[in-house]
Design a protein around this motif. Structure first.
Motif, PDB file in Angstrom:
ATOM      1  N   ALA A  16     103.569 -30.593 -25.861  1.00 13.30           N
ATOM      2  CA  ALA A  16     103.396 -29.327 -25.164  1.00 13.30           C
ATOM      3  C   ALA A  16     104.752 -28.766 -24.735  1.00 13.30           C
ATOM      4  N   SER A  17     104.919 -27.471 -24.881  1.00  8.46           N
ATOM      5  CA  SER A  17     106.157 -26.810 -24.457  1.00  8.46           C
ATOM      6  C   SER A  17     106.178 -26.690 -22.941  1.00  8.46           C
ATOM      7  N   PRO A  18     107.351 -26.476 -22.359  1.00  9.95           N
ATOM      8  CA  PRO A  18     107.397 -26.251 -20.905  1.00  9.95           C
ATOM      9  C   PRO A  18     106.484 -25.121 -20.446  1.00  9.95           C
ATOM     10  N   GLU A  19     106.401 -24.047 -21.228  1.00 11.67           N
ATOM     11  CA  GLU A  19     105.536 -22.939 -20.824  1.00 11.67           C
ATOM     12  C   GLU A  19     104.061 -23.333 -20.884  1.00 11.67           C
ATOM     13  N   GLN A  20     103.673 -24.117 -21.871  1.00 15.07           N
ATOM     14  CA  GLN A  20     102.293 -24.595 -21.914  1.00 15.07           C
ATOM     15  C   GLN A  20     101.985 -25.487 -20.717  1.00 15.07           C
ATOM     16  N   LEU A  21     102.933 -26.330 -20.355  1.00 20.43           N
ATOM     17  CA  LEU A  21     102.746 -27.179 -19.181  1.00 20.43           C
ATOM     18  C   LEU A  21     102.682 -26.347 -17.907  1.00 20.43           C
ATOM     19  N   ARG A  22     103.535 -25.332 -17.815  1.00 18.48           N
ATOM     20  CA  ARG A  22     103.557 -24.473 -16.634  1.00 18.48           C
ATOM     21  C   ARG A  22     102.202 -23.772 -16.458  1.00 18.48           C
ATOM     22  N   ARG A  23     101.701 -23.216 -17.544  1.00 15.71           N
ATOM     23  CA  ARG A  23     100.447 -22.477 -17.450  1.00 15.71           C
ATOM     24  C   ARG A  23      99.256 -23.410 -17.228  1.00 15.71           C
ATOM     25  N   ALA A  24      99.251 -24.537 -17.902  1.00 21.19           N
ATOM     26  CA  ALA A  24      98.120 -25.464 -17.758  1.00 21.19           C
ATOM     27  C   ALA A  24      98.055 -26.043 -16.350  1.00 21.19           C
ATOM     28  N   SER A  25      99.201 -26.400 -15.803  1.00 17.10           N
ATOM     29  CA  SER A  25      99.195 -26.955 -14.444  1.00 17.10           C
ATOM     30  C   SER A  25      98.781 -25.893 -13.436  1.00 17.10           C
TER      31      SER A  25
ATOM     32  N   THR B 191      87.541 -28.144 -25.166  1.00 14.98           N
ATOM     33  CA  THR B 191      88.091 -27.588 -26.399  1.00 14.98           C
ATOM     34  C   THR B 191      89.601 -27.715 -26.494  1.00 14.98           C
ATOM     35  N   GLY B 192      90.261 -27.862 -25.356  1.00 11.87           N
ATOM     36  CA  GLY B 192      91.715 -27.848 -25.336  1.00 11.87           C
ATOM     37  C   GLY B 192      92.299 -26.455 -25.253  1.00 11.87           C
ATOM     38  N   ALA B 193      91.448 -25.428 -25.230  1.00 11.62           N
ATOM     39  CA  ALA B 193      91.949 -24.053 -25.147  1.00 11.62           C
ATOM     40  C   ALA B 193      92.604 -23.807 -23.792  1.00 11.62           C
ATOM     41  N   ALA B 194      93.604 -22.953 -23.790  1.00 10.71           N
ATOM     42  CA  ALA B 194      94.273 -22.614 -22.536  1.00 10.71           C
ATOM     43  C   ALA B 194      93.262 -22.099 -21.525  1.00 10.71           C
ATOM     44  N   ASP B 195      93.417 -22.520 -20.282  1.00 10.09           N
ATOM     45  CA  ASP B 195      92.569 -22.133 -19.144  1.00 10.09           C
ATOM     46  C   ASP B 195      91.222 -22.839 -19.107  1.00 10.09           C
TER      47      ASP B 195
ATOM     48  N   LEU C   2      89.917 -32.348 -17.170  1.00 10.49           N
ATOM     49  CA  LEU C   2      90.525 -32.202 -18.494  1.00 10.49           C
ATOM     50  C   LEU C   2      90.954 -30.744 -18.653  1.00 10.49           C
ATOM     51  N   ALA C   3      92.248 -30.520 -18.662  1.00  9.10           N
ATOM     52  CA  ALA C   3      92.801 -29.164 -18.677  1.00  9.10           C
ATOM     53  C   ALA C   3      93.362 -28.822 -20.044  1.00  9.10           C
ATOM     54  N   GLY C   4      92.973 -27.685 -20.587  1.00  9.32           N
ATOM     55  CA  GLY C   4      93.462 -27.266 -21.896  1.00  9.32           C
ATOM     56  C   GLY C   4      94.884 -26.756 -21.851  1.00  9.32           C
ATOM     57  N   VAL C   5      95.670 -27.134 -22.851  1.00 12.21           N
ATOM     58  CA  VAL C   5      97.051 -26.642 -22.971  1.00 12.21           C
ATOM     59  C   VAL C   5      97.235 -25.753 -24.199  1.00 12.21           C
TER      60      VAL C   5
END
Length: 511
Positions: free
Chosen positions: A93-102, A60-64, A82-85
């Motif tokens: 993607a913002s830095p925070e989205q990248l931080r949380r997704a990674s 879905t692309g949803a976070a987590d 496949l990780a959602g951002v």
């Protein structure tokens, strides 16, 4: 005393075929018309094929969210994850989205050894966010589980980040900083997660010595005899009901050219277990009160991170450590104690103990005339009512709280500035002492901040020392499900914010 498994972090600019991995993580966003595969090292043919089947795959692309596919030879990996951002605001993607997704991906891929992160990372800032998230996601507390337990998965040991910014000085600095921040936050988490039978005032002081070994940090410990001799009545009163006496720990980091450096003092609440004392808490959820020392753990970890990073500011932490227990020796409601500052306090509720130990720490910090004092504490349940479980409350002087809010925003940590209304001070009036330790119930978080402010001293010119209070009662301990790079239980909240704040102070002093 304890160990943290840490993931090694590296970056490569191209060709993951030369870097075999157990999984390659690729980002998926929530687009207006469905999930969208982000730029990746996949060939155009394979990227098109995966994009066409995202919905069928349940991506879905949803976070987590995380969907696993078989690997492909071109990436030299066993798994494509496949990780959602989440939803994108703007071009990427913002830095925070990248931080949380990674962080979420690395956390969910525990059990694998090597993970490659192939999120879009064109700049060193993007690389830094991904590395930081990975360092935070590669954490678990398994000290008390059988190693053979099915519930125990080893954290990811190696993380390789794909970024055109790799092989540069900025990339190297970003990876080094992320590793230090990850270690600091994860150290805080482990201290918070330790059972109170293992982490008590004396052992907490020993842990501070152990963690500071080899670093330019001086550790000084006050035992109960020295605390009594030097008038630390707040810490002694809270700790007197326990068979484990209280401690005060001072951790001083002094950089080179210290005479030109700003001096920042951190004061941390370190209640290693809080029963509430005579004003005893309900049994339900009392087990969570091992986390009542999260402020002291955060302050200690921040000093250690400052030393590892070589931040050009003098940073001192005061860890105000006690165990709040009911016994024949415990303080009673209506007792009057005299704190380090000389101010007397009528104790109306022994479960409002954190502010008593903090009063002594704030007074001791003030005596050294620093440029600013910041205290951090799991201080009030009212903070959770007001701000929920993920947002810290900031109170105090705007010059400090504004800088802390900016630092929190930069690190993706939720924090919100709250007022300290003058009219609430009257609720702390006592008929027999200088101040009472509790006031009216409405605005309890704010009243606690007003109480602490009474113990912040003045500069030599008579003006108040700039001060801020951070209430982390909500975000310091996660009793829900893991999310992003945040695990269950101890979170290490606001450590990264404090480090970034100190970096800003040092940069400002140098300019």
């Amino acid at each position: 005393m304890f160990t943290n498994a840490e993931a090694s972090l590296s970056a490569v600019a191209r060709d993951l075929r030369k870097h075999p991995s157990d999984a390659v993580v690729i980002g998926v966003a929530q687009g207006p018309e469905g999930p969208v595969l982000l730029d990746s090292p996949l060939s155009a043919k394979n990227a098109e094929a995966i994009q066409g089947t995202l919905a069928v795959l349940g991506a879905t692309g949803a976070a987590d969210s995380l969907v696993r596919l078989p690997g492909v030879p071109e990436l030299n990996t066993q798994i494509i994850a496949l990780a959602g951002v989440g939803k994108l605001d703007g071009d990427g993607a913002s830095p925070e989205q990248l931080r949380r997704a990674s962080g979420s991906a690395v956390r969910q891929l525990a059990g694998l050894t090597t993970v490659a992160l192939a999120f879009p990372a064109p700049t060193a800032d993007d690389l830094a966010a991904i590395a930081e998230g990975a360092a935070l996601g590669a954490y678990s507390y398994t000290e008390h589980r059988k190693r053979s337990s099915a519930a125990t998965k080893r954290n990811v040991a190696r993380v390789v980040i794909l970024s055109p910014a790799a092989d540069s000085a900025a990339a190297d600095a970003a990876l080094a900083r992320a590793a230090v921040l990850g270690r600091a936050v994860n150290t805080t988490r482990s201290l918070v997660n330790m059972p109170p039978s293992q982490l008590f005032p004396a052992s907490f002081a020993d842990a501070a010595k152990e963690l500071a070994k080899g670093l330019p940090i001086k550790i000084t410990v006050w035992d109960e005899k020295r605390l009594e001799k030097e008038g630390f009545g707040g810490i002694l009163a809270v700790g007197q009901g326990s068979a484990r006496p209280p401690r005060l720990v001072k951790a001083e980091y002094t950089p080179s050219q210290a005479s030109k450096a700003s001096s920042i003092h951190l004061v941390g609440k370190g209640i290693t277990f809080d029963t509430g004392g005579i004003s005893i808490k309900p049994a339900a959820k009392m087990d969570e009160m091992k986390s009542d020392m999260a402020g002291a753990a955060s302050a200690l970890a921040t000093v250690i991170a400052a030393a590892r990073l070589g931040i050009r500011a003098k940073v001192t932490a005061w860890l105000c450590i006690a165990e709040n227990m009911p016994s024949g020796n415990a303080q009673r409601p209506s007792d009057v104690i005299v704190t380090r500052s000389g101010m007397s306090v009528e104790v109306l509720n022994t479960d409002a103990e954190g502010r008593l130990v903090m009063a002594d720490g704030l007074a001791a910090a003030s005596e050294e005339g620093p440029d600013a004092i910041i205290d951090i504490a799991t201080l009030t349940g009212a903070a959770i009512i007001a701000l929920g479980t993920r947002t810290a409350g900031l109170m105090g002087d705007a010059a400090v709280t504004d800088a802390l809010k900016a630092a929190a925003d930069g690190e993706g940590e939720a924090a919100w500035a709250m007022p300290l209304p003058d009219e609430l001070r009257a609720g702390l009036d006592s008929p027999i002492a200088d101040i009472a330790n509790v006031g009216d119930k409405p605005g309890g978080m704010l009243t606690a901040g007003i109480f602490l402010r009474e113990f912040v001293g003045d500069r030599t010119d008579g003006t108040p020392i700039p001060w801020a209070h951070i209430d982390i009662a909500g975000p310091s301990y996660n009793t829900g499900s893991a999310y992003g790079h945040t695990p269950k239980l101890g979170t290490g909240a606001m450590v990264r914010t404090l480090v970034r704040y100190l970096e800003g102070v040092a940069d400002g002093a140098a300019s």
